[in-house]
Design a protein around this motif. Sequence first.
Motif, PDB file in Angstrom:
ATOM      1  N   LEU A 336       0.835  -1.211   0.000  1.00 57.13           N
ATOM      2  CA  LEU A 336       0.000   0.000   0.000  1.00 57.13           C
ATOM      3  C   LEU A 336       0.870   1.262   0.000  1.00 57.13           C
ATOM      4  CD1 LEU A 336      -2.812  -1.000   2.541  1.00 57.13           C
ATOM      5  CD2 LEU A 336      -2.979  -0.846   0.049  1.00 57.13           C
ATOM      6  N   LEU A 337       1.931   1.236   0.771  1.00 52.14           N
ATOM      7  CA  LEU A 337       2.842   2.381   0.781  1.00 52.14           C
ATOM      8  C   LEU A 337       3.448   2.587  -0.607  1.00 52.14           C
ATOM      9  CD1 LEU A 337       4.544   4.616   2.068  1.00 52.14           C
ATOM     10  CD2 LEU A 337       6.170   2.850   2.803  1.00 52.14           C
ATOM     11  N   ALA A 338       3.891   1.515  -1.222  1.00 49.26           N
ATOM     12  CA  ALA A 338       4.472   1.612  -2.562  1.00 49.26           C
ATOM     13  C   ALA A 338       3.445   2.120  -3.574  1.00 49.26           C
ATOM     14  CB  ALA A 338       5.022   0.261  -2.997  1.00 49.26           C
ATOM     15  N   ALA A 339       2.173   1.737  -3.390  1.00 51.88           N
ATOM     16  CA  ALA A 339       1.118   2.207  -4.282  1.00 51.88           C
ATOM     17  C   ALA A 339       0.916   3.716  -4.142  1.00 51.88           C
ATOM     18  CB  ALA A 339      -0.187   1.466  -3.988  1.00 51.88           C
ATOM     19  N   VAL A 340       0.948   4.199  -2.906  1.00 51.33           N
ATOM     20  CA  VAL A 340       0.822   5.642  -2.671  1.00 51.33           C
ATOM     21  C   VAL A 340       1.982   6.383  -3.321  1.00 51.33           C
ATOM     22  CG1 VAL A 340       0.845   7.448  -0.897  1.00 51.33           C
ATOM     23  CG2 VAL A 340      -0.510   5.380  -0.545  1.00 51.33           C
ATOM     24  N   LEU A 341       3.176   5.859  -3.171  1.00 60.30           N
ATOM     25  CA  LEU A 341       4.353   6.491  -3.769  1.00 60.30           C
ATOM     26  C   LEU A 341       4.285   6.455  -5.293  1.00 60.30           C
ATOM     27  CD1 LEU A 341       7.195   5.126  -1.455  1.00 60.30           C
ATOM     28  CD2 LEU A 341       6.017   7.325  -1.322  1.00 60.30           C
ATOM     29  N   PHE A 342       3.766   5.378  -5.835  1.00 54.79           N
ATOM     30  CA  PHE A 342       3.599   5.267  -7.283  1.00 54.79           C
ATOM     31  C   PHE A 342       2.638   6.352  -7.786  1.00 54.79           C
ATOM     32  CE2 PHE A 342       1.668   2.836 -10.984  1.00 54.79           C
ATOM     33  CZ  PHE A 342       2.742   3.072 -11.830  1.00 54.79           C
ATOM     34  N   GLY A 343       1.550   6.545  -7.048  1.00 57.19           N
ATOM     35  CA  GLY A 343       0.620   7.611  -7.405  1.00 57.19           C
ATOM     36  C   GLY A 343       1.271   8.979  -7.321  1.00 57.19           C
ATOM     37  N   TRP A 344       2.107   9.179  -6.292  1.00 58.81           N
ATOM     38  CA  TRP A 344       2.808  10.448  -6.151  1.00 58.81           C
ATOM     39  C   TRP A 344       3.782  10.672  -7.307  1.00 58.81           C
ATOM     40  CZ3 TRP A 344       3.220  15.166  -4.698  1.00 58.81           C
ATOM     41  CH2 TRP A 344       4.465  15.807  -4.713  1.00 58.81           C
ATOM     42  N   LEU A 345       4.491   9.631  -7.707  1.00 58.95           N
ATOM     43  CA  LEU A 345       5.444   9.763  -8.804  1.00 58.95           C
ATOM     44  C   LEU A 345       4.738  10.172 -10.097  1.00 58.95           C
ATOM     45  CD1 LEU A 345       7.713   6.652  -8.115  1.00 58.95           C
ATOM     46  CD2 LEU A 345       8.427   9.047  -8.029  1.00 58.95           C
ATOM     47  N   ILE A 346       3.544   9.652 -10.314  1.00 65.45           N
ATOM     48  CA  ILE A 346       2.807   9.979 -11.536  1.00 65.45           C
ATOM     49  C   ILE A 346       2.234  11.390 -11.462  1.00 65.45           C
ATOM     50  CG2 ILE A 346       0.776   9.403 -12.914  1.00 65.45           C
ATOM     51  CD1 ILE A 346       1.238   6.472 -12.108  1.00 65.45           C
ATOM     52  N   VAL A 347       1.500  11.678 -10.395  1.00 66.33           N
ATOM     53  CA  VAL A 347       0.797  12.968 -10.292  1.00 66.33           C
ATOM     54  C   VAL A 347       1.736  14.063  -9.801  1.00 66.33           C
ATOM     55  CG1 VAL A 347      -1.129  14.188  -9.213  1.00 66.33           C
ATOM     56  CG2 VAL A 347      -1.382  11.776  -9.870  1.00 66.33           C
ATOM     57  N   GLY A 348       2.387  13.818  -8.658  1.00 63.94           N
ATOM     58  CA  GLY A 348       3.316  14.810  -8.138  1.00 63.94           C
ATOM     59  C   GLY A 348       4.495  15.024  -9.064  1.00 63.94           C
ATOM     60  N   GLY A 349       4.969  13.936  -9.697  1.00 66.20           N
ATOM     61  CA  GLY A 349       6.066  14.063 -10.641  1.00 66.20           C
ATOM     62  C   GLY A 349       5.696  14.924 -11.829  1.00 66.20           C
ATOM     63  N   ALA A 350       4.471  14.781 -12.302  1.00 69.57           N
ATOM     64  CA  ALA A 350       4.004  15.611 -13.413  1.00 69.57           C
ATOM     65  C   ALA A 350       3.960  17.086 -13.005  1.00 69.57           C
ATOM     66  CB  ALA A 350       2.614  15.151 -13.865  1.00 69.57           C
ATOM     67  N   ALA A 351       3.478  17.334 -11.792  1.00 70.51           N
ATOM     68  CA  ALA A 351       3.410  18.719 -11.304  1.00 70.51           C
ATOM     69  C   ALA A 351       4.801  19.321 -11.178  1.00 70.51           C
ATOM     70  CB  ALA A 351       2.679  18.765  -9.967  1.00 70.51           C
ATOM     71  N   ILE A 352       5.736  18.562 -10.618  1.00 70.46           N
ATOM     72  CA  ILE A 352       7.108  19.060 -10.462  1.00 70.46           C
ATOM     73  C   ILE A 352       7.742  19.326 -11.820  1.00 70.46           C
ATOM     74  CG2 ILE A 352       9.431  18.389  -9.729  1.00 70.46           C
ATOM     75  CD1 ILE A 352       8.123  16.945  -7.357  1.00 70.46           C
ATOM     76  N   ASN A 353       7.553  18.415 -12.762  1.00 70.13           N
ATOM     77  CA  ASN A 353       8.091  18.618 -14.108  1.00 70.13           C
ATOM     78  C   ASN A 353       7.541  19.879 -14.751  1.00 70.13           C
ATOM     79  OD1 ASN A 353       9.757  16.311 -15.744  1.00 70.13           O
ATOM     80  ND2 ASN A 353       8.719  15.433 -13.968  1.00 70.13           N
ATOM     81  N   SER A 354       6.241  20.102 -14.625  1.00 73.95           N
ATOM     82  CA  SER A 354       5.607  21.263 -15.249  1.00 73.95           C
ATOM     83  C   SER A 354       6.082  22.570 -14.630  1.00 73.95           C
ATOM     84  CB  SER A 354       4.070  21.159 -15.123  1.00 73.95           C
ATOM     85  OG  SER A 354       3.587  20.028 -15.813  1.00 73.95           O
ATOM     86  N   VAL A 355       6.120  22.611 -13.302  1.00 73.69           N
ATOM     87  CA  VAL A 355       6.503  23.854 -12.610  1.00 73.69           C
ATOM     88  C   VAL A 355       7.967  24.198 -12.861  1.00 73.69           C
ATOM     89  CG1 VAL A 355       6.794  24.932 -10.348  1.00 73.69           C
ATOM     90  CG2 VAL A 355       4.716  23.629 -10.852  1.00 73.69           C
ATOM     91  N   VAL A 356       8.834  23.209 -12.710  1.00 71.94           N
ATOM     92  CA  VAL A 356      10.265  23.456 -12.894  1.00 71.94           C
ATOM     93  C   VAL A 356      10.578  23.855 -14.319  1.00 71.94           C
ATOM     94  CG1 VAL A 356      12.543  22.374 -12.871  1.00 71.94           C
ATOM     95  CG2 VAL A 356      10.951  21.960 -10.989  1.00 71.94           C
ATOM     96  N   THR A 357       9.957  23.186 -15.283  1.00 68.28           N
ATOM     97  CA  THR A 357      10.184  23.521 -16.682  1.00 68.28           C
ATOM     98  C   THR A 357       9.716  24.939 -17.000  1.00 68.28           C
ATOM     99  OG1 THR A 357       9.938  21.193 -17.293  1.00 68.28           O
ATOM    100  CG2 THR A 357       9.775  22.805 -19.071  1.00 68.28           C
ATOM    101  N   ALA A 358       8.604  25.349 -16.383  1.00 63.59           N
ATOM    102  CA  ALA A 358       8.094  26.702 -16.603  1.00 63.59           C
ATOM    103  C   ALA A 358       9.014  27.763 -15.995  1.00 63.59           C
ATOM    104  CB  ALA A 358       6.688  26.821 -16.025  1.00 63.59           C
ATOM    105  N   LEU A 359       9.635  27.429 -14.859  1.00 69.30           N
ATOM    106  CA  LEU A 359      10.498  28.407 -14.165  1.00 69.30           C
ATOM    107  C   LEU A 359      11.915  28.424 -14.725  1.00 69.30           C
ATOM    108  CD1 LEU A 359       9.405  27.781 -10.465  1.00 69.30           C
ATOM    109  CD2 LEU A 359       8.752  29.684 -11.938  1.00 69.30           C
ATOM    110  N   ILE A 360      12.397  27.266 -15.188  1.00 67.56           N
ATOM    111  CA  ILE A 360      13.768  27.159 -15.697  1.00 67.56           C
ATOM    112  C   ILE A 360      13.708  26.736 -17.153  1.00 67.56           C
ATOM    113  CG2 ILE A 360      16.027  26.096 -15.396  1.00 67.56           C
ATOM    114  CD1 ILE A 360      15.264  25.461 -12.527  1.00 67.56           C
TER     115      ILE A 360
END
Length: 361
Positions: A336-360
């Motif tokens: 279950l913990l790994a599943a939560v992290l997997f969800g974070w990598l997909i959703v949170g990772g997308a958010a981090i990629n978008s924000v960082v790319t926009a700023l840099i």
Amino acid sequence: MTTQTLIAPTYGIQRAPWQQTLPGLLLCLVLALAAIELGKFNWLSNHGFSALTVAIVLGMVIGNTVYGNFAPASGEGVGFSKQKLLRAGVVLYGLRLTLQDIGHVGIAGVVVDALILSSTFGLAWLIGTRVFKLDDTTAMLIGAGSAICGAAAVMATEPVVKAPAEKVTVAVSTVVVFGTAAIFLYPMLYTLNQQWGFVPQGANAFGIYAGSTIHEVAQVVAAARSVSVQTADTAVIAKMVRVMMLAPFLIALSAWLARDAKAGANNHAGKTTLTIPWFAFLFVGVVIFNSFALLPKPVVGHLNDFDTLLLAMAMGALGLTTHVSSIRKAGVKPLLLAAVLFGWLIVGGAAINSVVTALIR
């Protein structure tokens, strides 16, 4: 004089260290060679199952069936493979990386990798210990595998947190499950991204997203190649930069555990001094050395094959010392913990990629 007095007893004779180590080493070598050959099958390679994954499975099969019959004779060599050969394998892993890789993904790619690594590991420890009530070691191992480079990161973290084989295997299994799911999911995410644009458009941008969020290198290759060769090339570079962060991560983790141990704040209270993961420094040294391209490419290729052999032997040894009953006791919470992290990598990772790319840019 009787016949019995002419025959020296063979029991109780102290064997030389190499004699004690050799049987177990040979056993791990056989497992590793078999795993490497099996890993060449198209179905396994296309689904992201590397030789390391196959090695631990083979080890578990043998370890939970017939290994008990010859464990006393091979225990020394198996332990040597699980500890010494693992560290040597992590050091040689640096030959797969160069400092030039950083330039290929740019500052934005490095920042993305760093943020995803730190946020994923932090969430693993916080949610794992507070929500799922897992012990610190299990949460950290799962976090390392999800945040950095899958099974290799779990194995490299094991000496720092001094984890038992069962917990390491549980963490590796979560990498296999969700890393395999990523192979099928990310090509679909690429298609959706063309419509919704949750990460920047283009093969290179999606490659950075895949490389910064998928667990294993083999899984990154399998998923990104389903999109395009250009996406796969960028994804592998982004992934390798993420792997390069393994060394500072291990050093920081060791310092953190030593501080908490001194304060008596967690289950690592027995460790009162900083445990320096020396192999992390050697790993960085090998990366720097490899950046100068002093060795011919064929030599580097052979050394990388040898490194795969060492890591596969370590994984086979881990499987041999892992008992299925102990994994059952871990229950569903690690998954279950790994599943939560997997969800974070997909959703949170997308958010981090978008924000960082926009700023840099």
